[in-house]
Design a protein around this motif. Structure first.
Motif, mmCIF file in Angstrom:
data_model
loop_
_atom_site.group_PDB
_atom_site.id
_atom_site.type_symbol
_atom_site.label_atom_id
_atom_site.label_comp_id
_atom_site.label_asym_id
_atom_site.label_seq_id
_atom_site.Cartn_x
_atom_site.Cartn_y
_atom_site.Cartn_z
ATOM 1 N N ALA A 10 35.482 38.745 50.127
ATOM 2 C CA ALA A 10 37.031 38.456 50.144
ATOM 3 C C ALA A 10 37.481 38.383 48.613
ATOM 4 O O ALA A 10 38.028 37.298 48.086
ATOM 5 C CB ALA A 10 37.429 37.322 50.763
ATOM 6 N N ARG A 11 37.537 39.725 47.853
ATOM 7 C CA ARG A 11 37.780 39.947 46.685
ATOM 8 C C ARG A 11 38.171 41.305 46.483
ATOM 9 O O ARG A 11 37.612 42.084 47.191
ATOM 10 C CB ARG A 11 36.905 39.376 45.674
ATOM 11 C CG ARG A 11 36.784 37.972 45.548
ATOM 12 C CD ARG A 11 38.141 37.186 45.130
ATOM 13 N NE ARG A 11 38.608 37.251 44.018
ATOM 14 C CZ ARG A 11 38.283 36.516 42.768
ATOM 15 N NH1 ARG A 11 37.658 35.143 43.151
ATOM 16 N NH2 ARG A 11 38.783 36.814 41.562
ATOM 17 N N SER A 12 39.132 41.588 45.464
ATOM 18 C CA SER A 12 39.508 42.851 45.197
ATOM 19 C C SER A 12 38.300 43.815 44.790
ATOM 20 O O SER A 12 37.350 43.152 44.233
ATOM 21 C CB SER A 12 40.540 42.993 44.285
ATOM 22 O OG SER A 12 40.258 42.639 42.869
ATOM 23 N N ASP A 15 37.920 42.988 41.019
ATOM 24 C CA ASP A 15 37.045 41.894 40.743
ATOM 25 C C ASP A 15 35.653 42.077 41.095
ATOM 26 O O ASP A 15 34.703 41.478 40.088
ATOM 27 C CB ASP A 15 37.591 40.510 41.668
ATOM 28 C CG ASP A 15 39.055 40.101 41.174
ATOM 29 O OD1 ASP A 15 39.626 40.576 40.061
ATOM 30 O OD2 ASP A 15 39.797 39.539 41.908
ATOM 31 N N ALA A 86 37.216 49.233 49.339
ATOM 32 C CA ALA A 86 38.262 48.356 49.326
ATOM 33 C C ALA A 86 38.844 48.370 50.861
ATOM 34 O O ALA A 86 39.086 49.593 51.445
ATOM 35 C CB ALA A 86 39.411 48.954 48.306
ATOM 36 N N ASP A 88 41.194 46.483 51.932
ATOM 37 C CA ASP A 88 42.575 46.190 51.472
ATOM 38 C C ASP A 88 42.397 45.729 50.062
ATOM 39 O O ASP A 88 41.561 45.737 49.619
ATOM 40 C CB ASP A 88 43.415 45.442 52.574
ATOM 41 C CG ASP A 88 42.589 43.867 52.596
ATOM 42 O OD1 ASP A 88 42.075 43.394 51.681
ATOM 43 O OD2 ASP A 88 42.680 43.498 53.998
ATOM 44 N N ASP A 89 43.692 44.899 49.683
ATOM 45 C CA ASP A 89 43.786 44.373 48.266
ATOM 46 C C ASP A 89 43.035 43.461 47.833
ATOM 47 O O ASP A 89 42.924 42.867 46.962
ATOM 48 C CB ASP A 89 45.203 44.141 47.599
ATOM 49 C CG ASP A 89 45.949 45.456 47.626
ATOM 50 O OD1 ASP A 89 45.534 46.481 47.606
ATOM 51 O OD2 ASP A 89 47.336 45.226 47.706
ATOM 52 N N THR A 90 42.589 42.655 49.064
ATOM 53 C CA THR A 90 41.716 41.549 48.787
ATOM 54 C C THR A 90 40.195 41.209 49.547
ATOM 55 O O THR A 90 39.790 40.446 49.468
ATOM 56 C CB THR A 90 42.557 40.398 49.515
ATOM 57 O OG1 THR A 90 42.853 40.314 50.920
ATOM 58 C CG2 THR A 90 43.840 40.195 48.836
ATOM 59 N N THR A 91 39.965 42.533 50.089
ATOM 60 C CA THR A 91 38.729 42.586 50.580
ATOM 61 C C THR A 91 37.868 43.905 50.185
ATOM 62 O O THR A 91 38.425 44.926 50.440
ATOM 63 C CB THR A 91 38.976 42.551 52.328
ATOM 64 O OG1 THR A 91 39.418 41.354 52.583
ATOM 65 C CG2 THR A 91 37.356 42.379 52.813
ATOM 66 N N THR A 92 36.763 43.664 50.057
ATOM 67 C CA THR A 92 35.672 44.818 49.456
ATOM 68 C C THR A 92 34.449 44.783 50.166
ATOM 69 O O THR A 92 33.660 43.538 50.266
ATOM 70 C CB THR A 92 35.453 44.529 48.092
ATOM 71 O OG1 THR A 92 36.883 44.851 47.295
ATOM 72 C CG2 THR A 92 34.808 45.815 47.655
ATOM 73 N N GLU A 130 34.166 34.138 45.855
ATOM 74 C CA GLU A 130 34.906 33.554 46.914
ATOM 75 C C GLU A 130 35.279 32.362 46.565
ATOM 76 O O GLU A 130 36.279 31.628 47.099
ATOM 77 C CB GLU A 130 34.397 34.104 48.308
ATOM 78 C CG GLU A 130 34.374 35.432 48.690
ATOM 79 C CD GLU A 130 34.020 35.540 50.234
ATOM 80 O OE1 GLU A 130 33.755 34.457 50.912
ATOM 81 O OE2 GLU A 130 34.058 36.622 50.669
#
Length: 143
Positions: A10-12, A15, A86, A88-92, A130
């Motif tokens: 749960a990070r871009s 990151d 990715a 989305d912007d917050t999950t990779t 996270e």
């Protein structure tokens, strides 16, 4: 033969990418130190202070926020590709694929140990990114 391992973090993607290539961050989840920023063509010295061990990798390819590939020597040269997808912007989704294992039954213990290492590293990466946990790395006991 190859070994593949995946985890969702749960990070871009940026990151996650920086955690690998920035020498000031890698010590929070994987090796205790990295000699320099990872860039194509560079040879990087990775060190485990806790185990008095070090090794070198050669960075083969970098696609910012998407892909890192490097070679290291396991008795034979292995290619490791880390792919960042990715969601989305917050999950990779982070996928590690290591190639170069011999095509024989004798390689099975090596592949199992390798898989354990990648699962452990990715778990430490998840804890670091996270939750800010930096004490998971280098906690395995080898006896």
């Amino acid at each position: 033969m190859k070994n593949q391992t995946k985890i969702k973090i749960a990070r871009s993607a940026h990151d996650v990418f920086e955690a690998f290539v920035d020498p000031s961050k890698i010590g929070n989840f994987w090796f205790s130190s990295s000699s320099k920023r990872w860039e194509p063509g560079k040879t990087i010295t990775l060190r485990y202070e806790e185990y008095q061990a070090e090794g070198e990798i050669t960075v083969k390819e970098i696609e910012t926020d998407k892909k890192i590939s490097f070679e290291w020597d396991y008795g034979t040269i292995h290619l490791v590709t880390i792919t960042l997808t990715a969601i989305d912007d917050t999950t990779t989704v982070v996928e590690v694929c290591e190639e170069g294992f011999p095509e024989s039954a004798d390689a099975i213990p090596l592949i199992v140990g390798n898989k354990e290492g990648w699962v452990y590293m990715l778990t430490c990466l998840k804890g670091y990114l996270e939750h800010g946990i930096t004490t998971l790395r280098a906690a395995l006991v080898h006896e």
